[in-house]
Design an enzyme around this catalytic site. Structure first.
Site, PDB file in Angstrom:
ATOM      1  N   ASP A  10       0.870  -1.076  -0.039  1.00  0.00           N
ATOM      2  CA  ASP A  10      -0.118   0.309   0.122  1.00  0.00           C
ATOM      3  C   ASP A  10       1.235   1.380   0.425  1.00  0.00           C
ATOM      4  O   ASP A  10       1.010   1.439   1.139  1.00  0.00           O
ATOM      5  CB  ASP A  10      -0.714  -0.249   1.452  1.00  0.00           C
ATOM      6  CG  ASP A  10      -1.968   1.002   1.030  1.00  0.00           C
ATOM      7  OD1 ASP A  10      -1.630   2.149   0.461  1.00  0.00           O
ATOM      8  OD2 ASP A  10      -2.892   1.383   1.683  1.00  0.00           O
TER       9      ASP A  10
ATOM     10  N   ARG B 123      -0.153   4.394  -0.336  1.00  0.00           N
ATOM     11  CA  ARG B 123      -0.750   5.814  -0.689  1.00  0.00           C
ATOM     12  C   ARG B 123      -0.047   6.620   1.078  1.00  0.00           C
ATOM     13  O   ARG B 123       0.338   6.343   1.406  1.00  0.00           O
ATOM     14  CB  ARG B 123      -2.307   5.809   0.075  1.00  0.00           C
ATOM     15  CG  ARG B 123      -2.868   4.840  -1.247  1.00  0.00           C
ATOM     16  CD  ARG B 123      -4.307   4.665  -0.780  1.00  0.00           C
ATOM     17  NE  ARG B 123      -4.403   3.641   0.033  1.00  0.00           N
ATOM     18  CZ  ARG B 123      -5.410   2.997   0.504  1.00  0.00           C
ATOM     19  NH1 ARG B 123      -7.144   3.114   0.046  1.00  0.00           N
ATOM     20  NH2 ARG B 123      -5.512   1.705   0.822  1.00  0.00           N
TER      21      ARG B 123
HETATM   22  N1  LIG Z   1      -2.496  -2.449  -6.069  1.00  0.00           N
HETATM   23  C1  LIG Z   1      -3.612  -2.495  -6.206  1.00  0.00           C
HETATM   24  N2  LIG Z   1      -5.056  -1.787  -5.712  1.00  0.00           N
HETATM   25  C2  LIG Z   1      -5.690  -2.377  -5.629  1.00  0.00           C
HETATM   26  C3  LIG Z   1      -6.366  -3.735  -5.968  1.00  0.00           C
HETATM   27  N3  LIG Z   1      -7.753  -3.974  -5.580  1.00  0.00           N
HETATM   28  C4  LIG Z   1      -7.925  -2.355  -5.540  1.00  0.00           C
HETATM   29  N4  LIG Z   1      -7.494  -1.649  -5.616  1.00  0.00           N
HETATM   30  C5  LIG Z   1      -7.304  -0.036  -5.029  1.00  0.00           C
HETATM   31  O1  LIG Z   1      -7.177  -0.086  -3.756  1.00  0.00           O
HETATM   32  C6  LIG Z   1      -7.627   1.108  -3.444  1.00  0.00           C
HETATM   33  C7  LIG Z   1      -8.957   1.408  -2.441  1.00  0.00           C
HETATM   34  O2  LIG Z   1      -8.734   2.475  -1.645  1.00  0.00           O
HETATM   35  P1  LIG Z   1     -10.206   1.985  -0.524  1.00  0.00           P
HETATM   36  O3  LIG Z   1     -11.537   2.249  -1.488  1.00  0.00           O
HETATM   37  O4  LIG Z   1     -10.285   3.941  -0.095  1.00  0.00           O
HETATM   38  O5  LIG Z   1     -10.149   0.988   0.015  1.00  0.00           O
HETATM   39  P2  LIG Z   1      -9.566   1.039   1.304  1.00  0.00           P
HETATM   40  O6  LIG Z   1      -7.896   1.251   1.679  1.00  0.00           O
HETATM   41  O7  LIG Z   1      -9.954  -0.579   1.237  1.00  0.00           O
HETATM   42  O8  LIG Z   1     -10.612   1.330   2.907  1.00  0.00           O
HETATM   43  P3  LIG Z   1     -11.682   1.307   2.807  1.00  0.00           P
HETATM   44  O9  LIG Z   1     -12.845   1.039   1.623  1.00  0.00           O
HETATM   45  O10 LIG Z   1     -11.569   3.067   2.904  1.00  0.00           O
HETATM   46  O11 LIG Z   1     -12.142   0.770   3.832  1.00  0.00           O
HETATM   47  C8  LIG Z   1      -8.290   2.011  -4.888  1.00  0.00           C
HETATM   48  O12 LIG Z   1      -7.207   2.589  -5.565  1.00  0.00           O
HETATM   49  C9  LIG Z   1      -8.340   0.783  -5.696  1.00  0.00           C
HETATM   50  O13 LIG Z   1      -7.709   1.014  -6.907  1.00  0.00           O
HETATM   51  C10 LIG Z   1      -4.862  -4.632  -6.626  1.00  0.00           C
HETATM   52  O14 LIG Z   1      -5.749  -6.030  -6.511  1.00  0.00           O
HETATM   53  N5  LIG Z   1      -4.415  -4.350  -6.326  1.00  0.00           N
END
Ligand SMILES: Nc1nc2c(ncn2[C@@H]2O[C@H](COP(=O)(O)OP(=O)(O)OP(=O)(O)O)[C@@H](O)[C@H]2O)c(=O)[nH]1
Ligand SMILES: [Zn+2]
Length: 205
Positions: free
Chosen positions: A135, A137
């Site tokens: 992650d 971010r």
């Molecule tokens: N690198 C990567 N990113 C992913 C994958 N699946 C989802 N994402 C990314 O993960 C992020 C999800 O962000 P959020 O919606 O903030 O969700 P979260 O961090 O799980 O937290 P909450 O939704 O707040 O509980 C987005 O930027 C998606 O594009 C994956 O398999 N790989």
């Protein structure tokens, strides 16, 4: 107050605002540019007061889930659920961060999906196989956007403990954490289990 003059410490600039009617009510959309030139938006409903700790969703961009109806993740339904909750409250903020793919970008996320498809890697292993942190971010930009909007205390819609910790480290006081469970389906079941096991997401009842 001059919009161009607004610069927060992190190099985040407010670039303009306009009305944005949505399916869940009327927001104002605020544009921001960060120090690296990335563009972000905040949707503000009502007149949230920092002292009252408004309802806030800090959402990371997911083009596939938010705009293309992907069922690999839960992002689109979470965004809709957050907008519905804020609409019901009549007040709140969506901070929409352009941190696609947990900060690795759209094209690298598609590569990571490919690694998951071909090698059976989970979402964390696939990032690592490509040389990325699980992650990548950073919530400093979100904190600066919220500060611009006068918000330092909030009630956060998230299941992600790292998001709470990241915002607090950036100076935001998360007075309450509200779960946001939406969009579980057979295609994202394993992904959500990995988020719970490896990132500590709260999916408890
Ligand atoms: N690198 C990567 N990113 C992913 C994958 N699946 C989802 N994402 C990314 O993960 C992020 C999800 O962000 P959020 O919606 O903030 O969700 P979260 O961090 O799980 O937290 P909450 O939704 O707040 O509980 C987005 O930027 C998606 O594009 C994956 O398999 N790989
Ligand atoms: Zn997604």
């Amino acid at each position: 107050m001059s919009e161009q003059a607004l610069t927060v410490e992190s190099g985040v600039h407010h670039t303009g605002e306009a009305r944005l009617p949505t399916r869940w009510g009327e927001y104002r959309i605020h544009g921001f540019e960060d120090g690296a030139g990335a563009e972000h938006v905040a949707l503000v409903m009502g007149e949230p007061d920092g002292a009252a700790a408004p309802l806030v969703r800090v959402h990371s961009e997911c083009l596939t889930g938010d705009a293309l109806f992907s069922q690999r993740c839960d992002c689109g339904p979470q965004l809709e659920a957050a907008m519905q909750r804020i609409g019901e409250a009549g007040e709140g903020i969506i901070v929409y961060l352009r941190q696609e793919g947990r900060g690795i970008g759209l094209l690298n996320k598609i590569r990571a999906y490919g690694v998951q498809d071909r090698e059976g890697a989970d979402t964390v292993e696939a990032n690592e196989a490509l040389g990325f942190a699980p992650d990548a971010r950073d919530y400093g930009v979100a904190a600066a956007m919220l500060a611009h909007l006068g918000i330092q205390r909030l009630r956060l819609l998230t299941n992600n403990p790292q998001k709470v910790a990241g915002l607090e480290a950036a100076g935001v006081q998360v007075v309450e954490r509200l779960s946001l469970r939406a969009g579980r389906n057979p295609h994202n079941h394993a992904y959500l289990e990995t988020k719970a096991a490896k990132f500590g997401h709260w999916f408890e009842d």
